[in-house]
Design a protein around this motif. Structure first.
Motif, PDB file in Angstrom:
ATOM      1  N   ASP A   7       1.129  -1.528   0.008  1.00  0.00           N
ATOM      2  CA  ASP A   7      -0.106   0.167  -0.070  1.00  0.00           C
ATOM      3  C   ASP A   7       0.776   1.494  -0.098  1.00  0.00           C
ATOM      4  O   ASP A   7       0.264   2.651  -0.268  1.00  0.00           O
ATOM      5  CB  ASP A   7      -0.643   0.169   1.567  1.00  0.00           C
ATOM      6  CG  ASP A   7      -0.708  -0.002   2.568  1.00  0.00           C
ATOM      7  OD1 ASP A   7       0.341  -0.546   2.309  1.00  0.00           O
ATOM      8  OD2 ASP A   7      -0.842   0.402   3.405  1.00  0.00           O
TER       9      ASP A   7
ATOM     10  N   CYS B 103       3.596  -3.948  -8.305  1.00  0.00           N
ATOM     11  CA  CYS B 103       2.209  -3.524  -7.595  1.00  0.00           C
ATOM     12  C   CYS B 103       1.807  -4.380  -7.701  1.00  0.00           C
ATOM     13  O   CYS B 103       1.422  -5.200  -6.876  1.00  0.00           O
ATOM     14  CB  CYS B 103       1.335  -2.233  -7.464  1.00  0.00           C
ATOM     15  SG  CYS B 103       2.468  -1.085  -6.957  1.00  0.00           S
TER      16      CYS B 103
ATOM     17  N   GLY C  69       0.392  -5.148   2.883  1.00  0.00           N
ATOM     18  CA  GLY C  69      -0.665  -5.007   2.698  1.00  0.00           C
ATOM     19  C   GLY C  69      -0.883  -5.154   1.014  1.00  0.00           C
ATOM     20  O   GLY C  69      -2.274  -3.920   0.459  1.00  0.00           O
TER      21      GLY C  69
ATOM     22  N   ALA D 146      -4.676  -3.682   2.154  1.00  0.00           N
ATOM     23  CA  ALA D 146      -5.494  -2.347   2.183  1.00  0.00           C
ATOM     24  C   ALA D 146      -5.560  -2.184   0.356  1.00  0.00           C
ATOM     25  O   ALA D 146      -6.507  -0.739   0.136  1.00  0.00           O
ATOM     26  CB  ALA D 146      -4.183  -1.812   2.502  1.00  0.00           C
ATOM     27  N   VAL D 147      -4.859  -2.723  -0.926  1.00  0.00           N
ATOM     28  CA  VAL D 147      -5.167  -2.533  -1.908  1.00  0.00           C
ATOM     29  C   VAL D 147      -5.900  -2.726  -2.496  1.00  0.00           C
ATOM     30  O   VAL D 147      -5.831  -2.850  -3.951  1.00  0.00           O
ATOM     31  CB  VAL D 147      -3.562  -1.930  -2.832  1.00  0.00           C
ATOM     32  CG1 VAL D 147      -2.632  -1.322  -2.008  1.00  0.00           C
ATOM     33  CG2 VAL D 147      -3.349  -3.544  -2.895  1.00  0.00           C
TER      34      VAL D 147
ATOM     35  N   ASP E 265      -8.162  -0.649  -5.002  1.00  0.00           N
ATOM     36  CA  ASP E 265      -7.603  -0.325  -6.364  1.00  0.00           C
ATOM     37  C   ASP E 265      -6.569  -1.319  -7.199  1.00  0.00           C
ATOM     38  O   ASP E 265      -6.604  -0.863  -8.177  1.00  0.00           O
ATOM     39  CB  ASP E 265      -6.135   0.499  -5.546  1.00  0.00           C
ATOM     40  CG  ASP E 265      -6.434   1.160  -4.372  1.00  0.00           C
ATOM     41  OD1 ASP E 265      -7.426   1.865  -4.535  1.00  0.00           O
ATOM     42  OD2 ASP E 265      -5.713   1.557  -3.190  1.00  0.00           O
TER      43      ASP E 265
END
Length: 515
Positions: free
Chosen positions: A55, A111, A121, A124-125, A128
């Protein structure tokens, strides 16, 4: 070394988000070229540093991306608007722009890879992911555009990464889901739409368009992106295909092609009708509608010529060659531009010359195929920056004494780093003539000061027209001319401009009468 497990911050200036914002703000205080170069360096630095939670890494890439956005747009416009930039500056501008988009695409793909690996992390993404994949695909499309602006060879890496990014979107179930890719106008899109923009741009024969028309084509593809079609199976209207796993460019569907679970079929879909509707609207309004964003001001004729090109290459059947090509190996001598062509044709016509010598500006190119309408040739070494689509050149096959005139219609770089060009030959002769305004002819038949030109027709066609190559900007639609060829003179009436180039006008004239 153990920061990935212990949760401590990595040893990097941007490990603290507040400090990262300060560094980006400092970066943005420079001129656009330096901003892009420094942004690329930061992306490389972040990408090469282990220990960032996903993230945080994504937030840093987004911060740098958004900060550089206006600067990369400015440089892109500068490159397009100033085709005669100094070579060193043009090289730096292209490298900075392409380098930024390459590193940005790599950062978003990194990513995606870390999410697939379940890195810290990742949770958390998850929200997105559509944005992440959409930006990766858009960065790859922009890389394609920069390569095409130089008519370069498209790297295998780009086809591989397009397939990887889109396959990821499909596997996560959001390929067709529209999301905000970037804030602002036209910022909403989907992974499928971004994927199709890249593929349809490549299938639009961009290697036969000069830079400004290539830009219009790319913007038109972006405008119609949501209306292109994509299917897992061959269906009517999907004339092209792309294998997500093969790292190869897209191609037209053909008999006997290999099918597999990773092959996707695509085509213009509703965009073909949208293109026709927009052509009609431009005609009705006598200009491009304000709601259509081409990233610049372009005249109606230029835009319509690009749309006609797109309609041809988006169709079910590609445009056929006007003449049959023959494979062969020979050489041609070429000279660049209208001025050199005039000198060459005049020298060949000089009967006092004991032999035909090639001009000092001439180059020798290798022909690999030919037809009655032109040549396919390899340029052993590009000696100057004059060579581009739309460039005018004089051409003489090695077995001929007289030269003819041609225009570069295609320009690409092959896997051996050689430049390959397609040359259209204009007319069937190239004879030097003198043109003068008809009203300047005296009662005795003598003309005033004439302008040199090149006659491209051995005789009038069935409509009584001949083709003439004139100095750029000199054709006038309602101005009759007096033409002198050797010891003969003719009165010409303008029939129309066929094409205007950087240094020439190629026009048709009706032969009214001999003088």
């Amino acid at each position: 070394m153990l920061s990935w497990f212990t949760g401590s911050k990595p040893d990097h200036p941007m490990a603290d988000m507040k400090r990262a914002r300060e560094l980006v703000a400092e970066m943005l205080g420079q001129d656009s070229l330096k901003v892009l170069e420094e942004a690329t360096s930061w992306l490389d630095s972040v990408g090469g540093t282990e220990g960032f939670k996903l993230d945080h890494r994504l937030a840093l890439v987004d911060l740098i991306d958004r900060g550089a956005k206006s600067h990369q747009s400015k440089l892109g416009q500068e490159y397009l608007d100033a085709p005669r930039l100094q070579k060193a500056y043009e090289h730096r501008l292209w490298n900075a722009s392409f380098g930024f988009w390459k590193m940005l695409g790599t950062a978003y793909l990194q990513c995606i890879e870390q999410f697939q690996a379940g890195a810290p992390g990742s949770g958390a993404v998850k929200k997105d992911l559509p944005m992440m994949a959409g930006r990766a695909l858009r960065a790859l499309t922009v890389q394609l555009r920069w390569i095409l602006l130089r008519y370069g060879l498209i790297e295998e890496r780009i086809w591989r990464d397009l397939g990887r990014a889109y396959a990821f979107a499909e596997s996560q179930g959001f390929a067709g889901q529209r999301a905000v890719i970037y804030l602002g106008q036209h910022g909403e899109s989907s992974a499928q739409e971004e994927f199709l923009k890249a593929l349809m741009l490549v299938m639009s024969s961009p290697d036969s368009l000069p830079p400004r028309k290539l830009h219009i084509a790319e913007r038109a593809v972006a405008h119609f992106g949501s209306r292109f079609a994509l299917q897992a199976k061959a269906t009517p209207g999907c004339h092209f295909f792309f294998d997500l796993s093969m790292h190869q460019p897209p191609a037209r569907v053909h008999k006997g092609m290999a099918l597999g679970p990773m092959v996707r079929f695509f085509g213009a879909g509703d965009a073909a009708q949208g293109l026709r509707d927009l052509v009609r609207e431009i005609g009705e309004k006598d200009g491009v509608p304000s709601g259509v964003n081409f990233g610049g001001n372009f005249d109606k004729e230029t835009v319509l010529s690009v749309f006609a090109h797109l309609a041809q290459y988006w169709a079910g059947k590609p445009p056929l060659r006007g003449k049959q090509r023959r494979e062969l190996a020979t050489r041609i001598t070429v000279v660049p531009g209208f001025r050199e062509i005039l000198r060459w044709t005049e020298a060949v016509m000089d009967t006092s010359s004991l032999e035909f010598s090639d001009p000092a500006a001439s180059e020798s190119w290798i022909v690999f195929n030919a037809s009655d309408g032109g040549y396919g040739a390899i340029v052993p070494q590009v000696k100057g920056d004059w060579l581009r689509i739309g460039s005018l050149l004089g051409v003489r096959p090695e077995t001929a004494t007289a030269c003819r005139v041609g225009i570069i219609r295609r320009f690409i770089k092959d896997r051996y780093d050689q430049h390959r060009v397609g040359i259209q030959v204009l007319g069937n002769v190239a004879l030097p003539v003198q043109l003068a305004a008809a009203e300047s002819i005296s009662s005795s038949g003598a003309s005033g000061q004439g302008s040199p030109a090149v006659l491209l027709s051995a005789k009038p066609d069935k409509n009584g027209d001949v083709a003439v190559l004139m100095r750029g900007g000199s054709f006038t639609q309602n101005k009759s001319l007096h033409m002198r060829v050797r010891d003969k003179a003719y009165l010409l009436s303008p029939a129309g401009l066929i094409e205007g180039g950087e240094d020439f006008d190629w026009a048709r004239f009706k032969v009214v009468k001999p003088l």
